[in-house]
Design an enzyme around this catalytic site. Structure first.
Site, PDB file in Angstrom:
ATOM      1  N   CYS A 166      17.968   4.533  -2.822  1.00 54.81           N
ATOM      2  CA  CYS A 166      17.856   5.300  -4.073  1.00 54.81           C
ATOM      3  C   CYS A 166      19.054   6.217  -4.298  1.00 54.81           C
ATOM      4  O   CYS A 166      19.692   6.168  -5.360  1.00 54.81           O
ATOM      5  CB  CYS A 166      16.555   6.087  -4.092  1.00 54.81           C
ATOM      6  SG  CYS A 166      16.310   7.200  -2.690  1.00 54.81           S
ATOM      7  N   SER A 174       0.803  -1.220   0.000  1.00 50.30           N
ATOM      8  CA  SER A 174       0.000   0.000   0.000  1.00 50.30           C
ATOM      9  C   SER A 174       0.837   1.271   0.000  1.00 50.30           C
ATOM     10  O   SER A 174       0.293   2.370  -0.176  1.00 50.30           O
ATOM     11  CB  SER A 174      -0.938   0.017   1.219  1.00 50.30           C
ATOM     12  OG  SER A 174      -0.192  -0.012   2.428  1.00 50.30           O
ATOM     13  N   GLY A 175       2.162   1.185   0.182  1.00 52.34           N
ATOM     14  CA  GLY A 175       3.019   2.361   0.194  1.00 52.34           C
ATOM     15  C   GLY A 175       3.410   2.805  -1.196  1.00 52.34           C
ATOM     16  O   GLY A 175       2.997   2.223  -2.209  1.00 52.34           O
ATOM     17  N   TYR A 176       4.239   3.846  -1.267  1.00 53.44           N
ATOM     18  CA  TYR A 176       4.653   4.370  -2.568  1.00 53.44           C
ATOM     19  C   TYR A 176       5.498   3.354  -3.336  1.00 53.44           C
ATOM     20  O   TYR A 176       5.271   3.125  -4.529  1.00 53.44           O
ATOM     21  CB  TYR A 176       5.435   5.668  -2.394  1.00 53.44           C
ATOM     22  CG  TYR A 176       4.612   6.855  -1.966  1.00 53.44           C
ATOM     23  CD1 TYR A 176       3.256   6.951  -2.270  1.00 53.44           C
ATOM     24  CD2 TYR A 176       5.199   7.908  -1.260  1.00 53.44           C
ATOM     25  CE1 TYR A 176       2.510   8.042  -1.874  1.00 53.44           C
ATOM     26  CE2 TYR A 176       4.452   9.011  -0.870  1.00 53.44           C
ATOM     27  CZ  TYR A 176       3.114   9.073  -1.175  1.00 53.44           C
ATOM     28  OH  TYR A 176       2.372  10.152  -0.792  1.00 53.44           O
ATOM     29  N   ASN A 220      13.538   7.901  -7.834  1.00 50.30           N
ATOM     30  CA  ASN A 220      13.813   7.209  -6.578  1.00 50.30           C
ATOM     31  C   ASN A 220      12.892   6.031  -6.321  1.00 50.30           C
ATOM     32  O   ASN A 220      13.264   5.087  -5.603  1.00 50.30           O
ATOM     33  CB  ASN A 220      13.714   8.192  -5.400  1.00 50.30           C
ATOM     34  CG  ASN A 220      12.370   8.888  -5.326  1.00 50.30           C
ATOM     35  OD1 ASN A 220      12.009   9.652  -6.228  1.00 50.30           O
ATOM     36  ND2 ASN A 220      11.612   8.657  -4.272  1.00 50.30           N
TER      37      ASN A 220
END
Length: 348
Positions: A154, A17-19, A315
């Site tokens: 990143c 559910s995160g980026y 990123n």
């Protein structure tokens, strides 16, 4: 690998559910050889995936599974928080043939260095040797047989790709500085008040003036002594690094360019960008949004005997989810560009 040839590889994503989890969902759903069967989220279990990631509307009817309800998979991506992932690995190792960790918990080989930078003792140091660094440009052979993969950070990925040709050719002195800039998505979807729009918009916030965590990864990968700072900038996506180093001998710009091209000329996702003309003369993350490319370049200060190596990437893609899928492509003997062909947008 032979045991999975001829069928889709079933994939799960812990922290879907995160980026970063959302980017993994996007890439896996569009991948011709991967099948997303287990998007896992404790907080959104039972909710639709396209509710958290509206860009996926019409592409999937999947709902998030809770950790206890998720089915076993061939490959499982761990898009989970630093300091928490190391407690989960033993559990998830029995649920998937291949684990790909996108947290920091298995990036550093020395648990004492991990404790210094992350403020917690490593609870699974015995598992550190099991993880292959997810750096395709260096560890392609090792990744081909890896069942445990640790994807670098990143800005660490950008800095390592910028500095590695110089370090490998022994062209620079030991001490280098890295100045990193990153967009707001680098703070994750659960970022606190510091990243509210009213506080972040228009700001150039130096959140790590010295000793940024990724400096340990860059030092480990290049063998150099690294001092790293980081600034949050207005962009949502994108990371850019400026790496300053002192040359050990005189070198001409064409020779320096040759060093980079010899290192990356055959790489599918690293491009050498150091031009005298045009709008984008050095690596710029804006035009890389959504892509798995990392652009690297340099500026030579011959009078001072110094070089500034520059790198840029998205990123969330080459800095995380895309690099993870590139590693999985290598692991299964597939073309590295498979599912990662998107070139970025211009203008944006």
């Amino acid at each position: 690998m032979n045991e999975t040839r001829g069928r889709a590889i079933q994939a799960g994503i812990v922290g879907a559910s995160g980026y970063i989890g959302g980017e993994l969902c996007r890439i896996v759903l569009g991948h011709p050889r991967l099948e997303l069967v287990a998007p896992i989220s404790r907080s959104l279990a039972g909710k639709r995936v396209d509710g958290a990631h509206p860009n996926l509307r019409g592409l999937t009817d999947l709902t998030f599974s809770g950790p206890d309800d998720a089915q076993d998979c061939d490959v499982l991506f761990l898009a989970t928080p630093h300091r928490e992932t190391m407690h989960m690995v033993a559990h998830w190792a029995g649920r998937a043939g291949c684990l790909v960790d996108l947290s920091a918990d298995f990036r550093l080989r020395d648990p004492a260095v991990y404790e210094r930078y992350y403020g917690a003792s490593h609870t699974a140091p015995e598992l550190l040797p099991d993880f292959v660094t997810g750096w395709p440009e260096r560890y392609r052979k090792e990744l081909a047989d890896a069942d445990r993969i640790s994807v670098p950070g990143c800005m660490a990925t950008a800095a390592v790709l910028a500095l590695y040709p110089l370090a490998a050719a022994c062209l620079v002195e030991d001490r280098v500085t890295v100045d990193g800039r990153i967009g707001s998505s680098g703070s994750g979807s659960g970022a606190g008040p510091m990243n509210l729009h009213a506080e972040r918009s228009g700001a150039m916030r130096v959140f790590a003036p010295a000793g940024h965590r990724h400096e340990a990864e860059v030092a480990q990968a290049t063998g150099l002594t690294v001092s790293m700072s980081a600034t949050g900038v207005e962009a949502v996506r994108g990371a850019q690094v400026l790496c300053r180093a002192t040359l050990v001998a005189d070198i001409r710009e064409p020779d320096l360019r040759r060093v980079y091209r010899d290192c990356y000329g055959a790489e599918p996702f690293v491009r050498v960008v150091a031009q005298r003309r045009g709008l984008y003369r050095l690596p710029e993350p804006k035009i890389l949004s959504g892509s798995n490319f990392c652009d690297v370049g340099f500026a030579l200060d011959a009078d001072r005997g110094q070089v500034v190596a520059v790198a840029a990437l998205d990123n969330l893609v080459k800095g995380a989810a895309g690099n993870a899928v590139q590693c999985v492509n290598i692991r299964h003997g597939w073309p590295e560009r498979l599912g990662l062909e998107f070139p970025g947008l211009h203008p944006l």
